[in-house]
Design an enzyme around this catalytic site. Sequence first.
Site, PDB file in Angstrom:
ATOM      1  N   TYR A 198       0.833  -1.223   0.000  1.00  0.00           N
ATOM      2  CA  TYR A 198       0.000   0.000   0.000  1.00  0.00           C
ATOM      3  C   TYR A 198       0.861   1.265   0.000  1.00  0.00           C
ATOM      4  N   ASP A 204      10.170  -7.413  -2.727  1.00  0.00           N
ATOM      5  CA  ASP A 204       8.970  -7.909  -2.055  1.00  0.00           C
ATOM      6  C   ASP A 204       8.898  -9.431  -2.210  1.00  0.00           C
ATOM      7  N   THR A 235       5.743   2.452  14.186  1.00  0.00           N
ATOM      8  CA  THR A 235       4.331   2.823  14.301  1.00  0.00           C
ATOM      9  C   THR A 235       4.084   3.600  15.590  1.00  0.00           C
ATOM     10  N   SER A 261      -0.897  -4.763  20.461  1.00  0.00           N
ATOM     11  CA  SER A 261      -1.123  -6.034  19.743  1.00  0.00           C
ATOM     12  C   SER A 261       0.231  -6.697  19.541  1.00  0.00           C
ATOM     13  N   LYS A 291       7.075  -4.219  16.310  1.00  0.00           N
ATOM     14  CA  LYS A 291       7.726  -2.943  15.963  1.00  0.00           C
ATOM     15  C   LYS A 291       8.582  -2.433  17.117  1.00  0.00           C
ATOM     16  N   GLN A 314       4.937   5.911  12.521  1.00  0.00           N
ATOM     17  CA  GLN A 314       3.869   6.455  11.692  1.00  0.00           C
ATOM     18  C   GLN A 314       2.501   6.173  12.301  1.00  0.00           C
ATOM     19  N   VAL A 351      -2.577   5.590   8.330  1.00  0.00           N
ATOM     20  CA  VAL A 351      -2.544   6.281   7.035  1.00  0.00           C
ATOM     21  C   VAL A 351      -3.934   6.242   6.397  1.00  0.00           C
ATOM     22  N   ASN A 369     -10.150   4.900   5.934  1.00  0.00           N
ATOM     23  CA  ASN A 369     -10.449   4.304   4.629  1.00  0.00           C
ATOM     24  C   ASN A 369     -11.701   3.432   4.719  1.00  0.00           C
ATOM     25  N   ARG A 370     -11.830   2.663   5.817  1.00  0.00           N
ATOM     26  CA  ARG A 370     -13.016   1.813   5.988  1.00  0.00           C
ATOM     27  C   ARG A 370     -14.287   2.667   6.075  1.00  0.00           C
ATOM     28  N   ARG A 375     -11.222  -5.224  20.373  1.00  0.00           N
ATOM     29  CA  ARG A 375      -9.843  -5.039  20.834  1.00  0.00           C
ATOM     30  C   ARG A 375      -9.822  -4.683  22.317  1.00  0.00           C
ATOM     31  N   VAL A 376      -8.651  -4.818  22.922  1.00  0.00           N
ATOM     32  CA  VAL A 376      -8.458  -4.319  24.281  1.00  0.00           C
ATOM     33  C   VAL A 376      -7.647  -3.035  24.143  1.00  0.00           C
TER      34      VAL A 376
HETATM   35  P1  NAD Z   1       1.476  -3.671   3.160  1.00  0.00           P
HETATM   36  O1  NAD Z   1       1.185  -4.968   3.801  1.00  0.00           O
HETATM   37  O2  NAD Z   1       0.559  -3.177   2.099  1.00  0.00           O
HETATM   38  O3  NAD Z   1       2.976  -3.693   2.544  1.00  0.00           O
HETATM   39  C1  NAD Z   1       4.025  -4.430   3.122  1.00  0.00           C
HETATM   40  C2  NAD Z   1       4.750  -5.157   1.987  1.00  0.00           C
HETATM   41  O4  NAD Z   1       5.852  -5.888   2.543  1.00  0.00           O
HETATM   42  C3  NAD Z   1       3.838  -6.169   1.290  1.00  0.00           C
HETATM   43  O5  NAD Z   1       3.866  -5.967  -0.094  1.00  0.00           O
HETATM   44  C4  NAD Z   1       4.425  -7.529   1.685  1.00  0.00           C
HETATM   45  O6  NAD Z   1       4.275  -8.505   0.684  1.00  0.00           O
HETATM   46  C5  NAD Z   1       5.881  -7.180   1.955  1.00  0.00           C
HETATM   47  N1  NAD Z   1       6.531  -8.093   2.915  1.00  0.00           N
HETATM   48  C6  NAD Z   1       6.067  -8.482   4.143  1.00  0.00           C
HETATM   49  N2  NAD Z   1       6.936  -9.332   4.722  1.00  0.00           N
HETATM   50  C7  NAD Z   1       7.983  -9.474   3.853  1.00  0.00           C
HETATM   51  C8  NAD Z   1       9.183 -10.217   3.877  1.00  0.00           C
HETATM   52  N3  NAD Z   1       9.491 -11.023   4.915  1.00  0.00           N
HETATM   53  N4  NAD Z   1      10.033 -10.142   2.834  1.00  0.00           N
HETATM   54  C9  NAD Z   1       9.739  -9.339   1.755  1.00  0.00           C
HETATM   55  N5  NAD Z   1       8.598  -8.631   1.662  1.00  0.00           N
HETATM   56  C10 NAD Z   1       7.731  -8.680   2.709  1.00  0.00           C
HETATM   57  O7  NAD Z   1       1.627  -2.582   4.325  1.00  0.00           O
HETATM   58  P2  NAD Z   1       1.618  -0.992   4.262  1.00  0.00           P
HETATM   59  O8  NAD Z   1       0.299  -0.517   4.714  1.00  0.00           O
HETATM   60  O9  NAD Z   1       2.178  -0.546   2.967  1.00  0.00           O
HETATM   61  O10 NAD Z   1       2.640  -0.675   5.431  1.00  0.00           O
HETATM   62  C11 NAD Z   1       4.026  -0.602   5.155  1.00  0.00           C
HETATM   63  C12 NAD Z   1       4.795  -0.408   6.447  1.00  0.00           C
HETATM   64  O11 NAD Z   1       4.360   0.781   7.096  1.00  0.00           O
HETATM   65  C13 NAD Z   1       4.606  -1.540   7.450  1.00  0.00           C
HETATM   66  O12 NAD Z   1       5.840  -1.829   8.060  1.00  0.00           O
HETATM   67  C14 NAD Z   1       3.620  -0.968   8.446  1.00  0.00           C
HETATM   68  O13 NAD Z   1       3.822  -1.543   9.706  1.00  0.00           O
HETATM   69  C15 NAD Z   1       3.956   0.509   8.435  1.00  0.00           C
HETATM   70  N6  NAD Z   1       2.799   1.344   8.777  1.00  0.00           N
HETATM   71  C16 NAD Z   1       1.656   1.297   8.034  1.00  0.00           C
HETATM   72  C17 NAD Z   1       0.569   2.092   8.368  1.00  0.00           C
HETATM   73  C18 NAD Z   1      -0.749   2.078   7.610  1.00  0.00           C
HETATM   74  O14 NAD Z   1      -1.714   2.726   8.038  1.00  0.00           O
HETATM   75  N7  NAD Z   1      -0.836   1.370   6.477  1.00  0.00           N
HETATM   76  C19 NAD Z   1       0.670   2.966   9.467  1.00  0.00           C
HETATM   77  C20 NAD Z   1       1.848   2.975  10.204  1.00  0.00           C
HETATM   78  C21 NAD Z   1       2.911   2.167   9.846  1.00  0.00           C
HETATM   79  N1  USQ Z   2     -11.477   1.104  14.579  1.00  0.00           N
HETATM   80  C1  USQ Z   2     -12.834   1.311  14.684  1.00  0.00           C
HETATM   81  N2  USQ Z   2     -13.628   0.796  13.710  1.00  0.00           N
HETATM   82  C2  USQ Z   2     -13.142   0.130  12.632  1.00  0.00           C
HETATM   83  C3  USQ Z   2     -11.746  -0.063  12.536  1.00  0.00           C
HETATM   84  C4  USQ Z   2     -10.941   0.428  13.529  1.00  0.00           C
HETATM   85  O1  USQ Z   2     -13.331   1.927  15.633  1.00  0.00           O
HETATM   86  O2  USQ Z   2     -13.929  -0.312  11.784  1.00  0.00           O
HETATM   87  C5  USQ Z   2     -10.594   1.685  15.614  1.00  0.00           C
HETATM   88  C6  USQ Z   2      -9.695   0.666  16.313  1.00  0.00           C
HETATM   89  O3  USQ Z   2     -10.348   0.073  17.411  1.00  0.00           O
HETATM   90  C7  USQ Z   2      -8.511   1.531  16.715  1.00  0.00           C
HETATM   91  C8  USQ Z   2      -8.450   2.599  15.616  1.00  0.00           C
HETATM   92  O4  USQ Z   2      -9.712   2.573  14.972  1.00  0.00           O
HETATM   93  O5  USQ Z   2      -8.748   2.178  17.916  1.00  0.00           O
HETATM   94  C9  USQ Z   2      -7.356   2.372  14.597  1.00  0.00           C
HETATM   95  O6  USQ Z   2      -7.521   1.087  14.033  1.00  0.00           O
HETATM   96  P1  USQ Z   2      -6.903   0.746  12.578  1.00  0.00           P
HETATM   97  O7  USQ Z   2      -7.312  -0.631  12.221  1.00  0.00           O
HETATM   98  O8  USQ Z   2      -7.218   1.845  11.633  1.00  0.00           O
HETATM   99  O9  USQ Z   2      -5.340   0.889  12.878  1.00  0.00           O
HETATM  100  P2  USQ Z   2      -4.332  -0.043  13.653  1.00  0.00           P
HETATM  101  O10 USQ Z   2      -4.865  -1.374  13.991  1.00  0.00           O
HETATM  102  O11 USQ Z   2      -3.754   0.753  14.774  1.00  0.00           O
HETATM  103  O12 USQ Z   2      -3.204  -0.281  12.556  1.00  0.00           O
HETATM  104  C10 USQ Z   2      -2.967   0.621  11.467  1.00  0.00           C
HETATM  105  C11 USQ Z   2      -2.076  -0.106  10.472  1.00  0.00           C
HETATM  106  C12 USQ Z   2      -0.760  -0.437  11.142  1.00  0.00           C
HETATM  107  C13 USQ Z   2      -0.136   0.802  11.731  1.00  0.00           C
HETATM  108  C14 USQ Z   2      -1.095   1.528  12.672  1.00  0.00           C
HETATM  109  C15 USQ Z   2      -0.603   2.895  13.094  1.00  0.00           C
HETATM  110  O13 USQ Z   2      -2.723  -1.286  10.002  1.00  0.00           O
HETATM  111  O14 USQ Z   2       0.120  -1.021  10.189  1.00  0.00           O
HETATM  112  O15 USQ Z   2       1.028   0.467  12.433  1.00  0.00           O
HETATM  113  O16 USQ Z   2      -2.330   1.789  11.949  1.00  0.00           O
HETATM  114  S1  USQ Z   2      -0.947   3.230  14.777  1.00  0.00           S
HETATM  115  O17 USQ Z   2      -2.376   3.058  15.004  1.00  0.00           O
HETATM  116  O18 USQ Z   2      -0.519   4.590  15.029  1.00  0.00           O
HETATM  117  O19 USQ Z   2      -0.207   2.270  15.559  1.00  0.00           O
END
Ligand code: NAD
Ligand code: USQ
Length: 389
Positions: free
Chosen positions: A11, A31, A144, A179, A185, A208, A211, A240-241, A323-324
């Site tokens: 993503y 990847d 994160t 979690s 992380k 981060q 997103v 996004n959801r 969740r907790v």
């Molecule tokens: P994503 O799952 O879409 O992308 C991660 C990619 O890494 C995938 O394409 C997956 O195939 C690849 N991957 C996973 N394990 C691997 C391995 N062992 N070897 C090679 N490739 C591997 O996730 P994303 O939403 O793009 O998130 C990217 C990073 O940012 C993650 O580390 C996530 O924890 C962090 N992050 C994401 C968010 C969010 O809201 N999406 C928020 C905060 C942090």
């Molecule tokens: N939530 C709702 N309703 C929903 C989905 C989620 O109320 O339908 C709530 C959750 O309980 C939580 C909050 O929204 O309190 C965020 O949930 P999320 O699923 O959007 O995010 P999270 O599980 O924290 O994980 C996402 C990414 C992860 C990243 C993290 C950033 O999947 O990769 O690390 O956001 S952070 O939250 O700052 O740790």
Amino acid sequence: MRILVLGGDGYLGWPTALHLSDRGHEVAVADNYARRGYDHEMGVESLVPIEPMQVRLDAWREVSGKTIKHYYGDLVDGDFTTEMIADFRPDTIVHFAEQRAAPYSMIDRKHAVYTQQNNVVGNLNVLFAIQEVDPEIHLVKLGTMGEYGTPNIDIEEGWLEVTHNGRTDRMLYPKKPGSFYHLSKVHDSHNIEFACRIWGLRATDLNQGVVYGQETPQTVRDPRLATRFDYDAIFGTVLNRFVIQAVLGHPLTVYTPGGQTRGMIDIRDTVECIRLAAENPADRGEFRVFNQITESYSVGEIAKTIANNFDGQVEIEHVDNPRVEQGEHYYNVKHTGLVELGLEPHLLSNTLIESLFEVADKHKHRVDLAAMRPTVNWRKASNPMRDEK
Ligand code: NAD
Ligand code: USQ
């Protein structure tokens, strides 16, 4: 610069690779396509269709005239990781390549163990490869905000000055993640800080927030360049959801009580933060931490903002929280480091939300409503082997 983007099919990794390539950097992506595999496992799909990597790379070459190199392999395989880094010889490695869904890590023992093994071992292999191939390489690692949890004090950028019994020291900020994924992380951060301290590596840990968004100036140049847009209860993130739920006429699923507050960031700012971190590297031996968020909102506020912007009826449903997590809490995050490097944030706006409604509307026929309800319960990790007995 030569920049290797690990997790470049994901993503965030894919639009980051395009952004860096557009800025004139020499980019490679790596990847193992695990993320596409989780889709098969869970029986879900990105709302916006995504192309295979080769099609994406060809499309980028057609629209930009630029080539992105591609490595296929698993970071858990240390030989692959070292050989790839020795072959590409990057100045910077951007590491996105981890299993990133908190609910996925909480399904059962197998998924928790997989998540921690994949993330912690993959990251360790990257650290060892940098040390072996070239310790000058700057690691930009995606952490994160959830590493900190929701403490009842201000959240600093990674470090905290502590005075105890009259003595003072600068220590890593205490962590209270929510979690097994978020814990992975924390383990990564500790391993990276240790590698900076003992080997003199240079690293930036980007804590981060959640997103939102789906388009960047590069991905909109051709439909084949689109990135994922997940909506299911395991991989879909909250804003996004809610956008997709509003468009479908599905109630917005606010997990009770809705006061839980998170740092948020627009995907266009994510890719820009990575560029800024890469172009302004940490010093040798420095473990630099930035909190990569632009604003904080409670889940209830996000739902109201989406509902108010939607041109139609929207129901907000309070779903028993699977969740907790703390539902009402103090939340004050320092996030000035990236702004000092030049980030000009895109704050959550009506225009952005409307453009997301358009993306969701265009692809709404692809939604599987069965994927919308949460199925993973933090309080009881299911163990399929035991349940079958
Ligand atoms: P994503 O799952 O879409 O992308 C991660 C990619 O890494 C995938 O394409 C997956 O195939 C690849 N991957 C996973 N394990 C691997 C391995 N062992 N070897 C090679 N490739 C591997 O996730 P994303 O939403 O793009 O998130 C990217 C990073 O940012 C993650 O580390 C996530 O924890 C962090 N992050 C994401 C968010 C969010 O809201 N999406 C928020 C905060 C942090
Ligand atoms: N939530 C709702 N309703 C929903 C989905 C989620 O109320 O339908 C709530 C959750 O309980 C939580 C909050 O929204 O309190 C965020 O949930 P999320 O699923 O959007 O995010 P999270 O599980 O924290 O994980 C996402 C990414 C992860 C990243 C993290 C950033 O999947 O990769 O690390 O956001 S952070 O939250 O700052 O740790």
